[in-house]
Design a protein around this motif. Structure first.
Motif, PDB file in Angstrom:
ATOM      1  N   SER A  87       0.832  -1.206   0.000  1.00 42.14           N
ATOM      2  CA  SER A  87       0.000   0.000   0.000  1.00 42.14           C
ATOM      3  C   SER A  87       0.864   1.254   0.000  1.00 42.14           C
ATOM      4  CB  SER A  87      -0.930   0.012   1.218  1.00 42.14           C
ATOM      5  OG  SER A  87      -1.869  -1.019   1.140  1.00 42.14           O
ATOM      6  N   LEU A  88       1.972   1.200   0.747  1.00 42.24           N
ATOM      7  CA  LEU A  88       2.897   2.334   0.788  1.00 42.24           C
ATOM      8  C   LEU A  88       3.596   2.514  -0.565  1.00 42.24           C
ATOM      9  CD1 LEU A  88       3.823   4.491   2.762  1.00 42.24           C
ATOM     10  CD2 LEU A  88       5.700   2.975   3.458  1.00 42.24           C
ATOM     11  N   SER A  89       3.952   1.391  -1.219  1.00 35.88           N
ATOM     12  CA  SER A  89       4.580   1.471  -2.544  1.00 35.88           C
ATOM     13  C   SER A  89       3.647   2.154  -3.542  1.00 35.88           C
ATOM     14  CB  SER A  89       4.936   0.069  -3.062  1.00 35.88           C
ATOM     15  OG  SER A  89       5.866  -0.553  -2.213  1.00 35.88           O
ATOM     16  N   VAL A  90       2.350   1.864  -3.417  1.00 35.45           N
ATOM     17  CA  VAL A  90       1.362   2.469  -4.308  1.00 35.45           C
ATOM     18  C   VAL A  90       1.169   3.945  -3.974  1.00 35.45           C
ATOM     19  CG1 VAL A  90      -1.083   2.483  -4.966  1.00 35.45           C
ATOM     20  CG2 VAL A  90       0.132   0.306  -4.733  1.00 35.45           C
ATOM     21  N   SER A  91       0.992   4.263  -2.704  1.00 32.02           N
ATOM     22  CA  SER A  91       0.517   5.594  -2.318  1.00 32.02           C
ATOM     23  C   SER A  91       1.616   6.611  -2.028  1.00 32.02           C
ATOM     24  CB  SER A  91      -0.379   5.473  -1.084  1.00 32.02           C
ATOM     25  OG  SER A  91       0.333   4.883  -0.008  1.00 32.02           O
ATOM     26  N   VAL A 439      -6.834   7.705  -1.228  1.00 34.27           N
ATOM     27  CA  VAL A 439      -7.431   6.594  -1.985  1.00 34.27           C
ATOM     28  C   VAL A 439      -6.426   5.459  -2.153  1.00 34.27           C
ATOM     29  CG1 VAL A 439      -8.393   5.905  -4.217  1.00 34.27           C
ATOM     30  CG2 VAL A 439      -9.084   8.062  -3.182  1.00 34.27           C
ATOM     31  N   GLY A 440      -5.188   5.808  -2.557  1.00 36.00           N
ATOM     32  CA  GLY A 440      -4.172   4.768  -2.780  1.00 36.00           C
ATOM     33  C   GLY A 440      -3.825   3.989  -1.524  1.00 36.00           C
ATOM     34  N   MET A 441      -3.764   4.689  -0.389  1.00 34.21           N
ATOM     35  CA  MET A 441      -3.363   4.039   0.856  1.00 34.21           C
ATOM     36  C   MET A 441      -4.505   3.264   1.493  1.00 34.21           C
ATOM     37  SD  MET A 441      -0.581   3.781   2.665  1.00 34.21           S
ATOM     38  CE  MET A 441      -0.255   2.796   4.121  1.00 34.21           C
ATOM     39  N   CYS A 442      -5.714   3.778   1.362  1.00 33.37           N
ATOM     40  CA  CYS A 442      -6.835   3.219   2.129  1.00 33.37           C
ATOM     41  C   CYS A 442      -7.740   2.274   1.351  1.00 33.37           C
ATOM     42  CB  CYS A 442      -7.687   4.351   2.705  1.00 33.37           C
ATOM     43  SG  CYS A 442      -6.789   5.444   3.813  1.00 33.37           S
TER      44      CYS A 442
END
Length: 510
Positions: A87-91, A439-442
């Motif tokens: 999730s961190l890599s995405v957000s 949105v990306g993280m959650c």
């Protein structure tokens, strides 16, 4: 015919070069999607974690990864750590954008639009190198760092590009050229999705190259920017270089009399001089800008909280939940539809207008979100509901590209004159990136919590955005910056008049 004369080779080159920054933004949005499982598996090996869906095969060694489990004496870290790192890599990409978006106005005014775009490309190249070399170090750290640095670039670029394009475009073409930002984004997403196929770059050997490949676009943009003229508006209004502004205007417009635009710039310059410099604080405290700021922020919020980035980041995962065969190819289909309808919106935006397209897009997305929810909820009872979900996703993307996708990027530059524009773009950019990060993280956690009802949340938000747009968003099609400012002044006076009338009625009743 007049607008055709204005569409010169220099203008086309300048706009194309500028929107390469948005191509990189789109590529970074989409590239993390298709190879998700491959990269998560690599994270698992590096961290000593086995993804839950691979525990059985890894434990038996049947998939060829025997020995990747941590020794029995060492407790394996929780698989939730893997979800957190992913999730961190995405957000984290959006965190970089949030941080840098506040410096857009400063760097754009200090260096000029073209030089600023040149300099910030260094961040893109550095970030892509970190990701491209991910296998030579702790991959999760290098990828998170690389996406953060790339986000810094995209945060700056997503402010500088609309600023430059709106300032070099003739009024008649400003909307059409403004939608090219979104076309560049969706083209970048589509490129990343196609290259992310397993037999191309989305495999265990080539994924670092896939993540770092947008550095090529950064290099191309760097060299093409050397051929682009500086914004005449910047030269005339900020630097007072009248002759240089006229020269660049003739380069951009071809053989035509630039005096009408020069007169408009002179009005802007006088207004900017009377306003002095508008800071971010003044933008919020001055009643003169309040309505425009609220509209600017809400269109950014509606773009991100519409649910579209949930589709861009996690569409492969969503298609898997809908039990679609070959979900990666369905995701590429979304990218193709995305691109086609963005091209269509280029022609629509100057015919139908910004406000009507924005409203139509939000309404279509609302219906699509409801249909997607129904399809996912009833999937266990009716197998054919997977097709309902898939069609709903495609329609969701189509309606997004009709209005909510392209319009927020350039309408902010249209809502403000030269004085407050840099501060307004910085604030709107920060808002967009903050919502992008949320949105990306959650989304992954919300999807796990809400299950098939996750898009019902977005449907509720879309309804609120429709009501706001209907009552508050003005039409900016074909209007000069002065005329747009006059619209807000009339609305303010109208609201003030209504308040005074209500007060008068209350006093009479008393």
């Amino acid at each position: 015919m007049q607008t055709e004369k204005h569409l010169t080779g220099t203008l086309i080159l300048s706009v194309f070069t500028a929107v390469l920054g948005f191509f990189q933004y789109g590529y970074s949005l989409g590239v993390i999607n298709a190879p998700q499982k491959v990269i998560e598996a690599h994270y698992g090996r590096v961290l000593g974690i086995v993804p839950p869906d691979r525990q059985a095969t890894n434990a038996s060694g049947e998939d060829g990864t025997e020995g990747t489990l941590p020794p029995p004496t060492e407790p394996a870290p929780s698989p939730h750590i893997l979800t957190m790192y992913w999730s961190l890599s995405v957000s984290v990409f959006a965190i970089g954008g949030m941080v840098s978006s506040f410096t857009v106005g400063w760097i754009g005014d200090r260096l000029g639009r073209v030089k600023a775009m040149l300099v910030v490309n260094i961040l893109s190249i550095a970030g892509n190198l970190l990701m491209g070399l991910a296998k030579f170090g702790p991959s999760h750290i290098l990828i998170i760092s690389g996406r953060a640095v790339t986000g810094l670039y995209c945060g700056l670029s997503s402010g500088l590009v609309p600023m430059y394009v709106s300032e070099v475009s003739p009024t008649a073409l400003r909307g059409a050229l403004g939608t090219l930002h979104q076309l560049a984004i969706v083209t970048g997403i589509l490129f990343s999705q196609v290259l992310g196929l397993d037999f191309l770059l989305g495999n265990d050997e080539m994924w670092p190259l896939l993540l770092g490949l947008s550095g090529v676009a950064a290099l191309l943009q760097f060299f093409l920017l050397l051929l682009c003229p500086e914004s005449p508006r910047y030269l005339y209004i900020k630097l007072g270089k009248v002759e240089e502004a006229k020269k660049n205007l003739k380069r951009l417009r071809g053989n035509y009399d630039p005096m009408k635009e020069i007169e408009e710039m002179e009005k802007e310059k006088q207004e900017a001089a009377s306003e002095k410099k508008v800071s971010i604080r003044q933008l919020f405290t001055s009643s003169k800008y309040r309505q425009a700021v609220i509209v600017a922020l809400m269109v950014q919020i509606s773009q991100q909280f519409s649910g579209i980035n949930a589709i861009f980041y996690y569409s492969t995962n969503i298609f898997e939940r809908a039990e679609v065969d070959q979900p990666v190819y369905a995701t590429i289909g979304v990218g193709v539809v995305n691109t086609v309808f963005t091209v269509i919106s280029v022609f629509l935006v100057e015919k139908a207008g910004r406000r009507s397209l924005f409203l139509a897009g939000l309404m279509g997305m609302l219906v699509s979100a409801v249909a997607m929810t129904v399809g996912l909820v009833l999937l266990s009872q009716f197998a054919w509901m997977s097709y309902v979900s898939m069609v709903a996703i495609f329609l969701f993307v189509i309606f997004f590209e009709v209005g909510p996708g392209p319009i927020p990027w350039f309408i902010v530059a249209e809502l403000f004159s030269q004085g407050p524009r840099p501060a307004a773009i910085a604030v709107a950019g920060f808002c967009n990136w903050a919502c992008n990060f949320i949105v990306g993280m959650c989304f992954q956690y919300i999807a796990d919590l809400c299950g098939p009802y996750v898009f019902a949340v977005f449907a509720g938000l879309l309804l609120l955005f429709i009501l706001f747009a209907y009552y508050k968003v003005p039409e900016t099609k074909g209007k000069s910056f002065e005329e747009i400012a006059a619209v807000f002044r009339r609305k303010k006076l109208s609201a003030k008049g209504m308040t005074e009338l209500q007060d008068l009625r209350r006093s009479e009743e008393a």
